[in-house]
Write a protein that holds these residues in place. Sequence first.
Motif: not given
Lengths: 373, 621
Positions: A14-33
């Motif tokens: 049981n762990i709270i896990l955080k994953k960075d999902r980052i583009l290699p160059i700048k672009g558009k984020v498709k989801v919101k907080k």
Amino acid sequence: MAQAYSPGLKCTENIILKKDRILPIKGKVKVKKGDKVVASDVVAETLLPGKVIPFNLANKLGIAPNLLEKYLKVKAGDTLEKGQTLAQTNGFFGLFKTEIKSPIDGEIENISKITGQMLLREPRIPIQVKAFIDGIVVEVIEEEGVIIENQSAYIQGIFGIGGETTGEIKMLISSPEEEIKPNQIDESCKDKIVVCGSLVSFDVIKKCQKVGVAGIITGGIDDHDLKKLLGYNIGVAITGHEEIGLSIVVTEGFGKINMSHKGFELLKKFNGHKASIHGITQIRAGVMRPEIIIPIKMTDEAVEKKAEMATLEIGTTIRVIRQPNFGLIGKVTALPEKLTKVESETMVRILEAKLENGETITIPRANVEVIES
Amino acid sequence: MAQKLKRIIATDCGSTTTKSILIEFVDGEYRQTIRGEAPTTVEKPLNDVTRGVVNAVTELEELARLKYGDDSISFIKDENIWLSEKENEGVDAYISTSSAGGGLQMMVTGVVAAMTGESAERAALGAGAIVMDLIASNDKRPNHEKIERIRNLRPDMILMAGGVDGGTTKHVAELAELVGAADPKPRLGSSYKLPVIYAGNNKARDIIKDTLADKTDLIITENLRPVLESENLGPARDKIHDLFMEHVMAQAPGYSKLMSWAKGPKDGKLVNIPIMPTPAAVGNIMQTIAKIEDIEVLGVDIGGATTDVFSVFTKDKIFNRTVSANLGMSYSISNVLATAGLDEILRWVPFDINESELRNMIKNKMIRPTTIPQKLEELILEQAIAKEALKYAFIQHKEFAVGLKGGQVKKDISEAFSTKTSGQSIVNMMTLDLLVGSGGVLSHAPRRNQSMMMVIDSFLPEGITKIAVDSIFMMPQLGVLAEISEKAATEVFEKDCLVHLGTCVAPVGKIKPNKIALSAKIELPNGEIFEENLLAGGLKLIPLGVGEIAKATLKPGKGLDIGAGKNQEIIAELTGGVVGIVLDTRGRRPFTLDRNTENRVQLLKKWMKEMQVYPESTYQM
């Protein structure tokens, strides 16, 4: 105080896990907080600039580069279609014209009067970053990507190959020592993440590829088989880019080594659950190890565990991670402070431990890892 | 100014560990008195390199208080390193090197790979960089591939060379166009433009400006190969160092603060001392030693991921450095096996081992790099692997450390009929004076005799060669120290940095079995005389302590050379060390090991026993 630090691989229910999902160059984020996402959702995308193709126009026209301008039919920045005329000579009295056409769709990056070279750029290439784990978007990094959080059962592997994949966990073994045979892999394993025991052989991997298994989790793998599988020797420990149709997470090491009891029990408990795994390994500054992430239901109780240093104390459970006794588990019985000479005559800090088989051993502290309870 | 320096702190910020040393002026000389270390903190979660530095210096402070029984000793004030001009307060200078975050990664370009390309590579390597790729007009890759490569690499900076001054500009222009088309982005973030140094044909400067000035941070300096016959690497190297500080380091977390801390007295004033890339500092100390003592030096640093070889050869003290990026003892250990092959490794092992077992052992070391060989067998195997890693790193170095290619070779009358051409290796093991090894496997071997054996077997020194190891790898710190005080740096190098192992004596030439390879008469300082005719194929160890000198008369066997020419006798002084004098008559050029396993194992055991490399039990294996 008889205490020391010895890193171990994570294996927790049981762990709270955080994953960075980052583009290699700048672009558009498709989801919101706050968005709930599943592993296959695209969370960010961008367009990579297309390939540049140098094209020596002056040579092809048979003229000096400084004369090129006279014959050009296009200019830098123009959009191109395949077959469009780039330049044309006048020829003699309208005859023997030389016409050069664009070999690609794209655009013109640059035309050089010095070298006579035209640089053509192919159309942009779309790239997407997926969520990889089921969870909630907790942070949006504008134009770059997101951070996804979930509650998971989590196991770190020691080594792996192949990239990110997801599938249902399927236990093929009933004990960590077991070694499975190719005939145990059948159609029911398709798209699954199969858990093999102490060793996965070349024939088993081949069969897994054949039936379309998504991933393999194993205690050990033989280096010889790995070479046969990849067609080359892994020279440096940077992996994850292999394209072999599936991903492999090795939890213990090379050779036949029993999967740790705790890891085995955890996988058994989550048999049939969806998991995200990858084999990406990098062993140097900025260490990366393969991961097995099994999302579980969010509960209020789960609090993010602070990264604690695993410490060696009398009574700590340890696992031996080098010969002799590689893979065996024991409990620390003494932690002498003084440097001690071992068989190889190396002067090291050692510990004494009682193994599960009853044997008492003396071993360099560097050759054990702490098994977190 | 040197006399005023009483206490200096030097740190080396590596990828994983920050090492600190304290250098003090004691009883009229500089000595390294205390050392400390702490984990490097350039990555998450701390993201500030100075935290690790403060921790490592705090350890120095605590140990200094203990050593001198003086609780008032303080090196840190307000979480900064305390620099003070007052006596008994803080320290007089703080200096540092850095290889954290992967060091300095560069790409270089040149028109002809073997000429300007090679010069550019030499400049970058000499400045302490890892050269990720050399792009040349003639490197046979199609242009679109080159563009892809440049785009994918993401170096810290690019060094562009090409063309002699006043020569043709077309090829250099083409290279600039390729770089421009690739529009490469720097490794450490996209908030600044990629630094590009142009050090090629001076006639092409305007073209380069037109092509690259907008897209990159372009810096133009003197041509590093103004004529084919000579190089001018200094200005390009200086620019690399400036840019390393201004751009690369400034991007890394905490480095701006660290740069402001690094200060020392120069010409009577307290000035900033630039942080050097670690390998550049090692090169600096090796060059300083070679110059001051007028000797030829070869150094090697074998790490987990890479092996660096440094050398200073010829009377002009030409410096070369190579990085074998994928030869190392943990992270890259598996690549040593891939490069050398199993047979080459096993030829150093005096027992049988199953291939599959060995392969798995090597891979397990790769994935768990911090483990220690507990079993003797594993130690012997690791040292066998180290010999091959060192051998291949040295081969790469010899191929790179060459005279300039493409120029005309001036021949005097005696060479009129020789086949000497340009581009020959300047590494001459016969004239080499000092060989220094460093890196865990050499510096921390359980027996120093093992280090001596590894160095001899892999480098095959010829004639008379002194051998030493760097005790705790403090060469980087001494390299940057040499910038403010050569005296302090060389004194500490000689007294505390080096552990002298002894001297190797090896006749060169094809040896004949059962024939005399060396007649040696060695007068030891205690009055004893060693006098023997040594047969081919053997090793002889004669103990001679650190600082002791023995007078030797050495006559090579028929057709062999010990440094004065074939069959020529030499009278020389041999220097002792913790191991002693090794007379090696196993042959050089060629050095061969018996192909027959049984014979070879027997010989290995005989040599190991004579050299007291491993415990007696080994020879019963």
